[in-house]
Design an enzyme around this catalytic site. Structure first.
Site, short mmCIF file in Angstrom:
data_model
loop_
_atom_site.label_atom_id
_atom_site.label_comp_id
_atom_site.label_asym_id
_atom_site.label_seq_id
_atom_site.Cartn_x
_atom_site.Cartn_y
_atom_site.Cartn_z
N GLU A 15 39.34 36.53 41.48
CA GLU A 15 40.15 35.51 42.16
C GLU A 15 40.33 35.79 43.65
O GLU A 15 41.44 36.15 44.10
CB GLU A 15 41.52 35.38 41.48
CG GLU A 15 41.45 34.90 40.05
CD GLU A 15 42.82 34.75 39.40
OE1 GLU A 15 43.83 35.14 40.01
OE2 GLU A 15 42.89 34.26 38.27
N GLU B 78 39.88 34.29 31.89
CA GLU B 78 41.33 34.29 31.67
C GLU B 78 41.75 32.88 31.28
O GLU B 78 41.30 31.91 31.89
CB GLU B 78 42.12 34.63 32.95
CG GLU B 78 42.03 36.06 33.38
CD GLU B 78 42.86 36.36 34.64
OE1 GLU B 78 43.82 35.60 34.93
OE2 GLU B 78 42.54 37.33 35.31
O1 IFM Z 1 48.50 37.58 35.96
C1 IFM Z 1 47.57 36.82 36.65
C2 IFM Z 1 46.26 37.58 36.79
O2 IFM Z 1 46.41 38.81 37.40
C3 IFM Z 1 45.28 36.77 37.60
N1 IFM Z 1 45.15 35.44 37.09
C4 IFM Z 1 46.35 34.70 36.79
C5 IFM Z 1 47.30 35.52 35.94
C6 IFM Z 1 48.58 34.73 35.65
O3 IFM Z 1 49.23 34.38 36.82
#
Ligand code: IFM
Length: 454
Positions: free
Chosen positions: A164, A360
């Site tokens: 990210e 994710e």
């Molecule tokens: O916790 C975060 C993660 O570190 C990166 N992506 C989003 C998640 C939720 O906010």
């Protein structure tokens, strides 16, 4: 509808080093240590110094993962645990920890998927040259990747470079305001912020080259990004075309996922940025546009777009207060964002060749242990079920979606929100470090076992 996934679909869970490991005294400092220790930056003054104490409890955590039934685990490696000064000397104890962790995963038949950078950059490099403000960061990242991969490549063959880019650059360097994320630097122009994400893209490119050179076995390399998926208001040709146009200029898409996957910043974005565009040196785009084996898509929400009679040809629709949202201000429930994100990679970015996995997906909820000792997180099951149905649709229509990693295996340090926001399917009692599987844990175990949405 039975929602069976193709055989071989990879079911997993995801975490990140700073959010779970703790044992801060056994590594170098990261920018998140400094940021979270600065009063007012993190809710309730929480830090990741202890977090879930996973550094000491990894064996029990992996045993619980095995009970869940997943065969894939995505975790991240802490740069300052491996190289306390960010460059130069290597911390043997840090590398040995990751060897133990991975050996334990392999004993349980769980495949390790390692991210090399999930935001916890070495404080020493912030002090030396302002971390992502400098091009030097890209080469230092590649050198760190060489060390990690050289040491762990006999055990790990699935690598992700960076997680990210938007969050540690555009959210870590605020234009004339204090940003929400570390290092928490205030800059004067948007150009300076775009330069930090450009340097991160260079780090990704040099990192890919370093991984390929250092790995002594064939390996898979991916970038992980949370680009914003534009979802057509209705699935008609005019609204789909609007969503494709909007995809370029929504969020930072045109300046992160575009150069990484196509080798060019989106021309629509560059036109919009004007003098705020980053300086791009000859050869940079070739470095950034490395061959990839897969792409990790982190998806939580989406942006709804419809065709409009205006100069840009589309408009982005607002979510009203009553629109379904989970326990974060930005967590609007947009399951189609998953499906459209996968489809945009194949069609809008013209990369139908690129394998995609959901690296994710999950949500925060107001979890509490009830009088029977249970955590009945029905809203999380409601959320996950819809996103998994959208994943199923992508596979059923032939898009190359091959896996799903739920965020997160357990509650953890949620950055500026500290330990207040719980994303886990396992509840963590931070006062005792007890782990309690939530209702969603048992529900997800059924999905994994039956290879379908239950
Ligand atoms: O916790 C975060 C993660 O570190 C990166 N992506 C989003 C998640 C939720 O906010």
């Amino acid at each position: 509808m039975t929602y069976f996934f193709p055989s071989g679909f990879e079911w997993g869970v995801s975490t990140a080093s700073y959010q779970i490991e703790g044992a801060a005294e056994l590594r170098g400092r990261s920018v998140w240590d400094t940021f979270s220790e600065t009063p007012g930056r993190v809710l309730n003054g929480d830090t990741g110094a202890i977090a879930c104490d996973h550094f000491h409890r990894y064996r029990d955590d992996i045993a619980l993962m095995a009970e869940l039934g997943v065969r894939h685990y995505r975790f991240s490696i802490s740069w300052p645990r491996v190289m306390p000064e960010g460059r130069g000397a290597v911390n043997e104890g840090g590398l040995a920890f990751y060897e133990r962790l991975v050996d334990c995963l392999l004993e349980y038949g769980i495949t390790p998927h390692a991210t090399l950078f999930h935001w916890d950059s070495p404080q020493a490099l912030e002090d030396r040259y302002g971390s992502w403000r400098s091009r030097e960061m890209a080469q230092d990242f590649a050198d760190y990747a060489t060390v990690v991969v050289g040491r762990l490549c006999d055990r790990i063959s699935h690598w992700m470079t960076i997680n990210e880019i938007f969050c540690f650059t555009h959210m870590g360097y605020g234009v004339n305001q204090v940003p929400l994320h570390a290092p928490g630097t205030t800059v004067k122009t948007a150009k300076e912020t775009w330069q930090t994400s450009h340097h991160a893209l260079l780090a990704h490119g040099l990192g890919c080259q370093a991984i390929r050179a250092a790995s002594r076995q064939p390996c898979s390399i991916a970038l992980v990004d949370n680009f914003l998926a534009t979802v057509p208001f209705a699935e008609t040709p005019e609204h789909i075309a609007a969503a494709q146009t909007a995809f370029h200029t929504t969020g930072t898409n045109g300046g992160i996922v575009f150069p990484a996957l196509t080798g060019e910043y989106s021309p629509l974005l560059l036109e919009r940025l004007g003098s705020d565009a980053p300086d791009i040196r000859p050869g940079d785009l070739e470095t950034i546009h490395q061959p990839l084996d897969a792409f990790g898509f982190n998806v939580y929400s989406g942006s709804v777009v419809r065709a409009a009679d205006n100069d840009q040809g589309y408009e982005t629709l607002d979510f009203r207060e009553s629109y379904p949202r989970l326990h974060m201000p930005w967590l609007w429930v947009v399951p189609d964002g998953l499906y459209w994100g996968v489809r945009h990679i194949s069609e809008t970015l013209n990369r139908p060749d690129l394998r995609v996995f959901i690296s994710e997906n999950g949500c925060a909820a107001q979890d509490e242990v009830n009088s029977q000792g249970e955590i009945l997180d029905l809203e999380r099951i409601f959320y996950l079920r819809q996103y998994l149905q959208a994943a199923h649709r992508a596979t059923a229509e032939g898009y190359p979606l091959t896996g799903y990693f739920l965020w997160s295996f357990m509650d953890n340090f949620e950055w500026a929100w500290g330990c207040d926001r719980r994303f886990g399917i396992t509840y963590v009692d931070y006062s005792t470090q007890q782990r309690i599987p939530k209702a969603s844990f048992h529900w997800y175990a059924d999905c994994v076992r039956e290879n379908r949405v239950v």
